[in-house]
Every structure is written in structure tokens, then in C-alpha cells.
Design a protein around this motif. Sequence first.
Motif, mmCIF file in Angstrom:
data_model
loop_
_atom_site.group_PDB
_atom_site.id
_atom_site.type_symbol
_atom_site.label_atom_id
_atom_site.label_comp_id
_atom_site.label_asym_id
_atom_site.label_seq_id
_atom_site.Cartn_x
_atom_site.Cartn_y
_atom_site.Cartn_z
ATOM 1 N N THR A 70 -21.856 39.945 57.034
ATOM 2 C CA THR A 70 -20.939 38.850 57.336
ATOM 3 C C THR A 70 -20.692 38.794 58.836
ATOM 4 O OG1 THR A 70 -19.822 38.953 55.192
ATOM 5 C CG2 THR A 70 -18.597 37.945 57.002
ATOM 6 N N PHE A 71 -20.686 37.596 59.390
ATOM 7 C CA PHE A 71 -20.472 37.387 60.816
ATOM 8 C C PHE A 71 -18.976 37.274 61.091
ATOM 9 C CE2 PHE A 71 -20.435 34.982 64.782
ATOM 10 C CZ PHE A 71 -21.445 35.595 65.504
ATOM 11 N N VAL A 72 -18.493 37.987 62.102
ATOM 12 C CA VAL A 72 -17.079 37.933 62.486
ATOM 13 C C VAL A 72 -16.900 36.777 63.454
ATOM 14 C CG1 VAL A 72 -15.153 39.168 63.521
ATOM 15 C CG2 VAL A 72 -16.839 40.418 62.146
ATOM 16 N N ASP A 73 -16.250 35.725 63.000
ATOM 17 C CA ASP A 73 -16.019 34.543 63.838
ATOM 18 C C ASP A 73 -14.770 34.715 64.697
ATOM 19 O OD1 ASP A 73 -18.146 32.778 63.243
ATOM 20 O OD2 ASP A 73 -17.254 32.385 61.282
ATOM 21 N N GLY A 74 -14.610 33.799 65.642
ATOM 22 C CA GLY A 74 -13.398 33.751 66.458
ATOM 23 C C GLY A 74 -13.557 34.279 67.861
ATOM 24 N N PHE A 75 -14.746 34.711 68.253
ATOM 25 C CA PHE A 75 -14.922 35.289 69.583
ATOM 26 C C PHE A 75 -14.896 34.234 70.681
ATOM 27 C CE2 PHE A 75 -15.658 39.065 67.373
ATOM 28 C CZ PHE A 75 -15.808 40.125 68.246
ATOM 29 N N ASP A 76 -14.917 32.962 70.312
ATOM 30 C CA ASP A 76 -14.747 31.927 71.327
ATOM 31 C C ASP A 76 -13.355 31.977 71.935
ATOM 32 O OD1 ASP A 76 -13.859 31.005 68.664
ATOM 33 O OD2 ASP A 76 -13.189 29.271 69.816
ATOM 34 N N GLY A 77 -12.423 32.611 71.228
ATOM 35 C CA GLY A 77 -11.070 32.725 71.766
ATOM 36 C C GLY A 77 -10.980 33.608 72.991
ATOM 37 N N PHE A 78 -12.053 34.358 73.280
ATOM 38 C CA PHE A 78 -12.068 35.189 74.485
ATOM 39 C C PHE A 78 -12.573 34.419 75.704
ATOM 40 C CE2 PHE A 78 -12.495 38.301 71.010
ATOM 41 C CZ PHE A 78 -11.469 39.162 71.335
ATOM 42 N N LEU A 79 -12.980 33.161 75.531
ATOM 43 C CA LEU A 79 -13.551 32.368 76.624
ATOM 44 C C LEU A 79 -12.489 31.552 77.341
ATOM 45 C CD1 LEU A 79 -16.717 31.013 74.782
ATOM 46 C CD2 LEU A 79 -16.649 32.848 76.468
ATOM 47 N N ASP A 80 -12.719 31.337 78.630
ATOM 48 C CA ASP A 80 -11.867 30.430 79.389
ATOM 49 C C ASP A 80 -12.554 29.073 79.473
ATOM 50 O OD1 ASP A 80 -13.906 30.783 81.160
ATOM 51 O OD2 ASP A 80 -12.737 31.932 82.631
ATOM 52 N N GLN A 81 -12.013 28.176 80.279
ATOM 53 C CA GLN A 81 -12.559 26.829 80.384
ATOM 54 C C GLN A 81 -13.959 26.830 80.982
ATOM 55 O OE1 GLN A 81 -11.159 24.197 79.085
ATOM 56 N NE2 GLN A 81 -9.352 25.344 78.421
ATOM 57 N N ALA A 82 -14.295 27.851 81.757
ATOM 58 C CA ALA A 82 -15.616 27.933 82.381
ATOM 59 C C ALA A 82 -16.642 28.624 81.495
ATOM 60 C CB ALA A 82 -15.522 28.665 83.719
ATOM 61 N N GLY A 83 -16.241 29.044 80.297
ATOM 62 C CA GLY A 83 -17.158 29.719 79.406
ATOM 63 C C GLY A 83 -17.343 31.188 79.709
ATOM 64 N N LEU A 84 -16.420 31.778 80.469
ATOM 65 C CA LEU A 84 -16.477 33.201 80.811
ATOM 66 C C LEU A 84 -15.330 33.937 80.124
ATOM 67 C CD1 LEU A 84 -17.210 32.865 84.639
ATOM 68 C CD2 LEU A 84 -18.861 33.099 82.775
ATOM 69 N N LEU A 85 -15.373 35.273 80.185
ATOM 70 C CA LEU A 85 -14.319 36.075 79.574
ATOM 71 C C LEU A 85 -12.981 35.752 80.233
ATOM 72 C CD1 LEU A 85 -13.510 38.349 77.638
ATOM 73 C CD2 LEU A 85 -14.060 39.983 79.444
#
Length: 595
Positions: A495-510
Motif C-alpha cells: 500500500t502506498f502512503v499518500d499525503g507527502f505533498d503536504g511537505f512541499l512549499d509553493q516552489a515544489g521544495l521541502l
Amino acid sequence: MNLNDFNITHDSFKCKLKELILSAQTKAEKLQTISDFNELVGKIDFESVKNSLNAVQDLDLHVQHLLLNKDDLKSHQKTTERIESCLSKIAEKLDSETSSNDSIKSLSESIQHLHDQIDAFSNRPVVQHIPDSSATDHVLEAISKQLTELCERPQVSAPPPPPCLTQTLPSPPKLIRPEHHMAIHSSKDNFIDTDLELELIAFFDSCKDKFKSEGDRQCMTFGEQYKYTGSRSSATPQLIPPVLQSLMDKVNSEYCTEGQPQVNSCLINRFIGPDSSLPMHSDNELTIHPESFIHTISLGASCTVSFVTTSDDSETHTHVCQPRSIYSMTRQSQEFFRHGISKGSIRAGTRYSITFRSVSFKNRNSTCILGDSNTCGLKFGVNPKNSFGSWMPGKQIFTPVISDIDPYQCCGYKNVVIHCAINDLKSDEVKNMADIRRLFSLYVNKIECIQAVNPKVHVYVCPPLPSKRAELNKKSLYFIRLMREELLPSNFGVTFVDGFDGFLDQAGLLSQHLSKDLNRYQKPDYLHLNWKGIAKLGVLIRNTVLLRMNGGNDRRSRRSRTPWNNKHPSTGEAEGYAGAAANGFSHNRDGYQSS
């Protein structure tokens, strides 16, 4: 009008009348002819005519086929054999020349085409069109020209392949069972004295009516409910009586030290004479704590317990259980061994076995996290304010890179969460897609090894954590693409753990809000999470695991999708997780965590 004019008119009229009579007769004849023709046409069998025409055409083609010169076909065959012999010699001389391989391949294709023509020419059905012999001559001429060019070309050494391609894929780790995963971890004679043995036997004899028959034995349970295949006594567990409680306390004090799970369930087996037996089985129920021990104490008649490996059922060990003795097995060893008692192994008399286990229905959520330094801040415990809480027992193992994953460390756990790959991707040796795919192959191999040594496990994979470097994030996105397109569709135990986009800022970086500014060397940190980021990571893992264990009932609002993990970052959502992180990632909208 005079007489002459009348005569002329009369003659013209007679001529016209004759013409009309002749025309009428002609039309009548034509009509009769058409009628006769239609009658004849109606009598014609067009299907027979068609078959006759096809037969004539087939005969014509067959005659042409018989008139072919078979010597020409043999000549073509000898020519192709001569070309193949010449080509083989050239290939041996130019084996190290990379550029020649393409020419050789082209020649091989031409020769194969020629073979196909000859086969079609000689073995085809007669109703097919006969190919023109000039096409074959054209192919032979092209092959001869290519051979001439190949022989006249100077030999040039091929350049070495890129460094990344010379690195072979790591061989799959060899599954060698660790020494501590033995059939019997420890054993001891005279664990209890004779007086306690007699007291226990007297107590069990007084409870004969409470035993439930299970096969060739009788069973009774006390303490925490323990269910297994074919169990009948587990339906009505009883409170632990004082005589058994003192024995349980003795086991806990001597064997369950240094943080080992305490035993809380007791199963009594009653064997009467040599006809009693216990089928081969493993105590691998998910309710047993994965890090616990299983202890069995023997009373009355002696008995021989046989152990076999789960892979091939070959007998590997036998253990003689003397009266008042105890032997212990690890829960993890149950993935590799089965044990049982065959008929005749118990001598005359009655034997009681007392088996203690550490049992809880919450162990169905037992989770092992294999992760890098960002997971080291994740804690397991009973306090939901600073750990995953009692509903999710488990352990965290530091595995900074993929090669550090040890499948045997996951034995007995229902869930395994893998959070490592970013340290592999940031290596200078990983330069292109071929290197990333090599890492991915090792990653998949580790997952398959985990599933091989622990068949009941379910694996949760976390995508590589985004960083503050765009180039590294590109590598991560390709790795995630391989996970989604190749791993998940082929392995339904993942199973893939979703939600890691929440670690991104507006520029697509951490995000700076969820990461550290400086590392321990006081240099800019582009990879590590701060306490808020770790708390958010804990929420994502916990909710994914417990959501699946909860039957997929998710009351959270659905979010839209992005290339990173199919979800869009949301400022409000990040603040919500940050608020949960302030309470030790006890964000609990679904009621999963409780003390």
C-alpha cells in the motif's frame, strides 16, 4: 390539292404504315427474345459456374507451380547457406566492434527475409500469388553489397560503456535464518517443584467438565482470549485462578524482563495416553505480540515434541518434555518452524501442558517501521501525546539506505512501513534513470524478501521525502513513478502512503515550515524534518495503517491530485497537521488513537 399531290401523300402513308408494321414485328420478336433469355437465365446455376471458374483458375496456378524450376530454389538455398557461413566468420572477427553489430543485425534480417521468401515460394498454398523471382535477386544483391562494405570497413575498438551501465544489479540478499530464530530458544528442567505440579494436576482434574475436545486432546483457556484455527475453548475464556496466577508471575519474573512483553494468556492441553496427539502447527496468530516468547510447561507424563521447517516439512528437531520442565519459543520463530505431537509420543498416563502467551487484539495493528533518520523521532508506546498510542504497537528500526533492510527483523509483524530511498538517491553514484531503476530493483527485492519470511505481512511504502534541491526531487519523482506504475500493480500486498505533498512549499521544495534550517554541523539542511514535520510524518503513517485495518472507512475529506502523490498541498491542511503536531501528532479526527 391536285391529283398528283394526293398520290404522293397516299404513297407516303403506305410506306409509313409498312414501317410501323415492320417495327411492331421487330419489337414483338425482341420481346420474345428477352422473354426467352430471362427464362434461360433463370435456369442457370451461377454457384456452379463460379466454382467451375475457381477450379479453372486453381488448375492454371497449379500448372504454373508445377512448371517452376526446383533447381532455382535449391540454388537460392545454397546461396543463403554460403552467405550465413561468411557472415558467421565475419562476426567472429568483429565480435568486439560495436558498430559492426548493427550491420550484422541488418544482414541477419535480410537473410531471414530471404528464407521467408523461399519458404513462401516453395511451401505456399497453390491459391496464393507466386512472388516475382526478381525480388529474390534484389535481396541477394543487397546482401552481397552489405557483406562487401562490412569486409572493407576498418576495425575500430568500441568505446567503453558509461560507468553507470557497468555496475551490475546487486544480487538478491540470501535468506539465511538468524541463529536466534531457532525451533527452541531455551529450555529448563525442574522449572517447578513436585508440590506445585501435584497442586496444578489436582486443579485440572477438578475441571474436567470445562475442557473442550479438539481433535485427539482436550483444551481449556484462562486469561486473555486466544483464538486459533479449530479452537473451541477460546470462546469462553476464564479468569486466571490463583494457582495459575502464581505460575504466570513466575514466568514473567524470570523470562519477561528487559522490556519483554508480559504473558497474559494461558492455554491448557490435556493428553490422555498414547492415542493423544497434536497436529503440526505454528503459533503465528496475529494477536500474539511479535516480540514475545511462548512458554510451555509440562505436567504428568513425559512427551516428545517434533519440530519441522515450514519450507519443506523436513524434521529438524525433537524435544523431550520431562515433567515440571519448561521450553520457550520466540513468536518470530513461528514463521520458520511448525511443531506437533504425533500419536505414541506420549507414554501411558495423562499429560497436561500449560502454554503462556502475550496476547492482545491490538497486536493485529503491530507495525515495524524501517526508515532513515527522519523516522527516528517516531515512537511507539501507550501515550498518544508522544507516541503512536496503544492501538498501534511496534518498533522503529534505523535503515538509512535500502541495502540495510533486514527482512528477518520484520518477522511476526502485521504491518511493515518502509521509509528509505532518499539517501540512496542523493548519492553521487546515482546519475541517471538506469541507476534509479537499479535502486528500485533492489527496493522491490527487499519487499519480496520481507513477504517471503513473513507471509501474513502487509507492506506500506512511503515515497522518497521531498528535499530543498530540485535535482534531487526529480530523481525522487522518477522513483515514485516506478513505485506507482510497476510495484503497486504487480504486488497487491503493498500500500502506498499518500499525503507527502503536504511537505512541499509553493516552489515544489521541502517546506521550511516542516524542516530544519541547519544540520548538526551547522550547515544548511536540505533534507531533515523538524519536530512538526516528524509529527506530520507520524500522522500519515498512523492514519494509513489504521485506516486499512479499520476496513477502509475514511471520513476525511477527499483531496485533489498532483504528480507527487495524487494530492494537492493545502495551506489550511498544513496548519491543521501543524496543530496536531503540537500535541505530539495525536491528530485524531477518526478516533484511531486512544490511551
